[in-house]
Design an enzyme around this catalytic site. Structure first.
Site, PDB file in Angstrom:
ATOM      1  N   CYS A  86      16.376   6.875 164.240  1.00 39.32           N
ATOM      2  CA  CYS A  86      16.200   6.633 165.677  1.00 39.32           C
ATOM      3  C   CYS A  86      17.409   5.871 166.236  1.00 39.32           C
ATOM      4  O   CYS A  86      18.491   6.422 166.308  1.00 39.32           O
ATOM      5  CB  CYS A  86      14.872   5.910 165.898  1.00 39.32           C
ATOM      6  SG  CYS A  86      14.273   6.046 167.585  1.00 39.32           S
ATOM      7  N   HIS A 196      10.587   9.024 162.442  1.00 40.84           N
ATOM      8  CA  HIS A 196      10.443   7.773 161.689  1.00 40.84           C
ATOM      9  C   HIS A 196       9.686   7.981 160.381  1.00 40.84           C
ATOM     10  O   HIS A 196       8.456   7.856 160.356  1.00 40.84           O
ATOM     11  CB  HIS A 196       9.665   6.758 162.530  1.00 40.84           C
ATOM     12  CG  HIS A 196      10.445   6.193 163.667  1.00 40.84           C
ATOM     13  ND1 HIS A 196      11.232   5.074 163.538  1.00 40.84           N
ATOM     14  CD2 HIS A 196      10.571   6.585 164.948  1.00 40.84           C
ATOM     15  CE1 HIS A 196      11.804   4.788 164.705  1.00 40.84           C
ATOM     16  NE2 HIS A 196      11.425   5.705 165.583  1.00 40.84           N
ATOM     17  N   GLU A 198       9.511   5.938 157.975  1.00 38.97           N
ATOM     18  CA  GLU A 198       8.906   4.653 157.556  1.00 38.97           C
ATOM     19  C   GLU A 198       7.556   4.416 158.229  1.00 38.97           C
ATOM     20  O   GLU A 198       6.819   3.520 157.844  1.00 38.97           O
ATOM     21  CB  GLU A 198       9.882   3.502 157.827  1.00 38.97           C
ATOM     22  CG  GLU A 198       9.941   2.979 159.261  1.00 38.97           C
ATOM     23  CD  GLU A 198      10.755   3.852 160.222  1.00 38.97           C
ATOM     24  OE1 GLU A 198      11.100   4.998 159.854  1.00 38.97           O
ATOM     25  OE2 GLU A 198      11.034   3.379 161.342  1.00 38.97           O
TER      26      GLU A 198
END
Lengths: 228, 81
Positions: A86, A196, A198
């Protein structure tokens, strides 16, 4: 395995990323402040999402000119793996490690969604635990994720298999050229992506499809290990 | 002395913000509006250098950080006191 999570003033996905990589056995994650001038100790360097320097001037522009980025560029030249997620992707294009730029989303809105993402190739250091063509779910949350590059750069990215992730199933939430969601540098050791991973580490998060990205990058191959 | 840098998106880069503003202007009855491009202006105060030096230094600043050549062009103007 030592893993650096770079922290800028304004980063906000740093602890998600830290917890994601620290959840693997044998991996030591460390927060590294943006004034650090040496990253020699690390096997994997992660640039988190957020709004480094409040996105002043352009998203990622000021972060790309900090001392830690000089060290990161040296590490990348040595072949160390780098992932920018990002805002981290925006930093990687701003510092020149990745081509192109990330513009305001074509629909002008900040998008928060969990779209289907196509794994375009499984030969990279970051996607070896996926199958080519596999559709995975990864969250996106950005206002400036509209990837753009010139025609020649796009042809290079396509011909050299450097487009790793694309928005799938006919969707292109931010208007990116060729539905690009993630690309590699020419050496293949630097990955920039808007989704993302994560935030997709366990089923209770809505998806665990991000785990295999870190397993690939960290050379963790649990199934192979079990078989041996 | 002051350097005024006007940063605009390159012509072939879509400007969704400009398009939205154009739609609003047309909605207000300004039918003659055929295009809107939105950029930014950066004013830099300078001291102790000649206008020629200032021109060269400002261009370097544009290239090293102020402008992203992938998507942006710039115009530089120097105003002497």
């Amino acid at each position: 395995m030592r893993c650096a999570v770079i922290v800028f003033p304004g980063s906000n996905c740093d602890s998600d990323l830290y917890k994601a990589v620290n959840s693997f056995e044998g991996v030591d994650a460390e927060y590294v402040w943006y004034t650090t001038e040496n990253l020699d100790a690390f096997d994997l360097i992660l640039l988190p999402g957020g709004f480094a320097y409040g996105d002043y001037l352009r998203a990622g522009a000021l972060a790309a000119r900090t001392p830690v980025l000089k060290a990161l560029i040296r590490a990348a030249e040595r072949g160390v793996r780098v992932i920018g997620i990002c805002n981290g992707f925006q930093v990687l294009t701003e510092c020149g490690l990745l081509p192109g730029a990330l513009q305001r989303n074509s629909g002008l809105h900040f998008i928060c969604d969990t779209p289907l993402i196509e794994v375009v190739q499984d030969q990279s250091s970051f996607t070896s635990r996926y199958q080519q063509g596999e559709l995975i779910r990864l969250p996106i949350a950005h206002g400036e994720g509209n990837y753009i590059c010139d025609e020649l750069t796009l042809r290079h990215l396509q011909a050299e298999n450097r487009i790793v992730f694309r928005y799938a199933s006919g969707s292109n939430p931010n208007g990116s050229v060729d539905k690009i969601a993630g690309i590699l540098n020419s050496k293949g050791n630097v990955l920039g992506m808007m989704p993302h991973p994560e935030r997709a580490m366990a089923d209770w998060m809505g998806s665990s499809d991000g785990r295999r990205l870190f397993e690939s990058a960290l050379n963790l191959f649990p199934e192979t290990a079990d078989a041996a | 002395m002051k350097g005024i840098i006007t940063v605009v998106l390159k012509q072939d880069i879509l400007d969704p913000q400009g398009r939205a503003v154009m739609n609003s202007l047309q909605g207000l009855g300004y039918d003659e509006v055929q295009g809107v491009r939105i950029g930014k202006s950066i004013e830099i105060e300078l001291n102790g250098i000649s206008p020629d030096e200032a021109d060269a230094r400002l261009r370097k600043m544009c290239e090293s950080i102020l402008v992203n050549p992938v998507i942006e062009d710039y115009h530089l103007e120097i105003i002497e006191d």
